[in-house]
Design an enzyme around this catalytic site. Sequence first.
Site, PDB file in Angstrom:
ATOM      1  N   SER A 102       0.760  -1.188   0.074  1.00  0.00           N
ATOM      2  CA  SER A 102      -0.044   0.001   0.151  1.00  0.00           C
ATOM      3  C   SER A 102       0.772   1.421  -0.101  1.00  0.00           C
ATOM      4  O   SER A 102       2.263   1.096   0.561  1.00  0.00           O
ATOM      5  CB  SER A 102      -0.780  -0.167   1.238  1.00  0.00           C
ATOM      6  OG  SER A 102      -1.671   1.130   1.417  1.00  0.00           O
ATOM      7  N   SER A 103       0.467   2.330  -0.516  1.00  0.00           N
ATOM      8  CA  SER A 103       1.076   3.592  -0.555  1.00  0.00           C
ATOM      9  C   SER A 103       1.127   4.034   0.806  1.00  0.00           C
ATOM     10  O   SER A 103       2.040   5.237   1.144  1.00  0.00           O
ATOM     11  CB  SER A 103       0.390   4.512  -1.312  1.00  0.00           C
ATOM     12  OG  SER A 103      -0.832   4.899  -0.983  1.00  0.00           O
ATOM     13  N   CYS A 104       0.603   3.563   1.807  1.00  0.00           N
ATOM     14  CA  CYS A 104       0.881   4.156   2.991  1.00  0.00           C
ATOM     15  C   CYS A 104       2.060   3.856   3.849  1.00  0.00           C
ATOM     16  O   CYS A 104       2.488   4.072   4.979  1.00  0.00           O
ATOM     17  CB  CYS A 104      -0.358   3.756   4.126  1.00  0.00           C
ATOM     18  SG  CYS A 104      -0.207   2.103   4.560  1.00  0.00           S
ATOM     19  N   TYR A 144      -0.545  -0.926  10.276  1.00  0.00           N
ATOM     20  CA  TYR A 144      -0.569  -1.557   8.926  1.00  0.00           C
ATOM     21  C   TYR A 144       0.591  -1.245   8.054  1.00  0.00           C
ATOM     22  O   TYR A 144       0.987  -2.212   7.214  1.00  0.00           O
ATOM     23  CB  TYR A 144      -1.849  -1.123   8.366  1.00  0.00           C
ATOM     24  CG  TYR A 144      -2.283  -1.397   6.996  1.00  0.00           C
ATOM     25  CD1 TYR A 144      -2.657  -2.836   6.643  1.00  0.00           C
ATOM     26  CD2 TYR A 144      -1.953  -0.604   5.795  1.00  0.00           C
ATOM     27  CE1 TYR A 144      -2.708  -3.180   5.468  1.00  0.00           C
ATOM     28  CE2 TYR A 144      -2.060  -1.323   4.598  1.00  0.00           C
ATOM     29  CZ  TYR A 144      -2.580  -2.325   4.444  1.00  0.00           C
ATOM     30  OH  TYR A 144      -2.875  -2.847   3.084  1.00  0.00           O
ATOM     31  N   LYS A 184       3.342  -3.883   6.098  1.00  0.00           N
ATOM     32  CA  LYS A 184       3.597  -3.927   4.729  1.00  0.00           C
ATOM     33  C   LYS A 184       5.165  -3.721   4.438  1.00  0.00           C
ATOM     34  O   LYS A 184       5.700  -4.083   3.533  1.00  0.00           O
ATOM     35  CB  LYS A 184       2.802  -2.943   3.968  1.00  0.00           C
ATOM     36  CG  LYS A 184       1.249  -3.340   3.916  1.00  0.00           C
ATOM     37  CD  LYS A 184       1.083  -4.497   3.214  1.00  0.00           C
ATOM     38  CE  LYS A 184      -0.348  -5.177   3.156  1.00  0.00           C
ATOM     39  NZ  LYS A 184      -0.538  -6.542   2.601  1.00  0.00           N
ATOM     40  N   HIS A 199     -12.717   2.302   3.094  1.00  0.00           N
ATOM     41  CA  HIS A 199     -11.694   3.350   2.562  1.00  0.00           C
ATOM     42  C   HIS A 199     -12.724   4.727   2.336  1.00  0.00           C
ATOM     43  O   HIS A 199     -13.740   4.532   2.086  1.00  0.00           O
ATOM     44  CB  HIS A 199     -10.840   2.934   1.630  1.00  0.00           C
ATOM     45  CG  HIS A 199      -9.711   2.214   1.884  1.00  0.00           C
ATOM     46  ND1 HIS A 199      -9.669   0.702   1.741  1.00  0.00           N
ATOM     47  CD2 HIS A 199      -8.520   2.319   2.751  1.00  0.00           C
ATOM     48  CE1 HIS A 199      -8.603   0.339   2.258  1.00  0.00           C
ATOM     49  NE2 HIS A 199      -8.047   1.175   3.166  1.00  0.00           N
TER      50      HIS A 199
END
Length: 332
Positions: free
Chosen positions: A132-134, A161, A165, A204
């Site tokens: 994920s881009s987070c 999270y 990742k 989301h």
Amino acid sequence: MTADASPKPKPKPTPEPELAPGPSLLPRPARVFVAGHRGLVGSAVARRLTADGHEVLTRGRDQLDLRDAARTESFLRDVRPDAVVLAAAKVGGIMANSTYPVQFLEDNLRIQLSVIAGAHTADVPRLLFLGSSCIYPKLAEQPIREDSLLTGPLEPTNEAYAIAKIAGITQVNAYRHQYGAAYISAMPTNLYGPGDNFDLATSHVLPALIRRFHEARETGAPEVALWGTGTPRREFLHVDDVAAACALLLDRYDDEGPVNIGCGEDLPISELAGIIKEVTDYQGEIVWDRTKPDGTPRKLLDVSRLTALGFKPSVNLSDGIAKTYEWWLAQH
């Protein structure tokens, strides 16, 4: 992660991606295990790979708990796929991440450890890990390049999270370095489309907004109150485009990741809300609850590595939202 007074390392220029030489890295047809095939991304990847002529292998959570390392390894040994797409994950929005950080950390770590290690033990030659881009710092330079990873503090509301990742990326790279595995990782931007989660407690922002505006229209509510200021900017990509990018990466890419997956354009949440208000035909007003958090101020990915491989999104945001809304109405 916590901020300190020491200077942060500046990201280096992103190197050009390396295309795999010669023919495809996947046989034709390939047998591909898609972990998380019932989710938003996994279902789209399964559809795309099937359309491309590959055999897609799946197991539901009731058949195989991917957090169980022994059972996962046994399954992969039995089916011997040509590739694995690891799209299974515990996911959610700001509220869910803030409320259940233990589950977001531990469940995702267990899934990743089981599937990636199990694939190696079962001699699976190809694996794509989706993150994920987070994973990137909250205040990363925009647009965010892949080498911005670990150059600053994360967004606190989804730190657990994100760290899980990041561990998955590290695990993939470790197998590449230690065993020469052709394993890769990719980091999609904010996604939406058929199969999305519309539960207001765990979804989301985009599907949550669709449901909020739809229900407000149905009840005749005079206004919809949304979190924050509406100023944060976000990038959104239709899940069918994500699936096309995954198929391309599996087919042609073999280098250290992560590789960003996005469209390279963003918009303010307030503008997104306006599009969804129009799509759902809601006639009331939008008000912003400034006592609630905004999250990361901007999150736009640098997708130059992916576009250099020939990728180009095909789904317009307004059209994609309209089709997603139609899908949700048909389901509910």
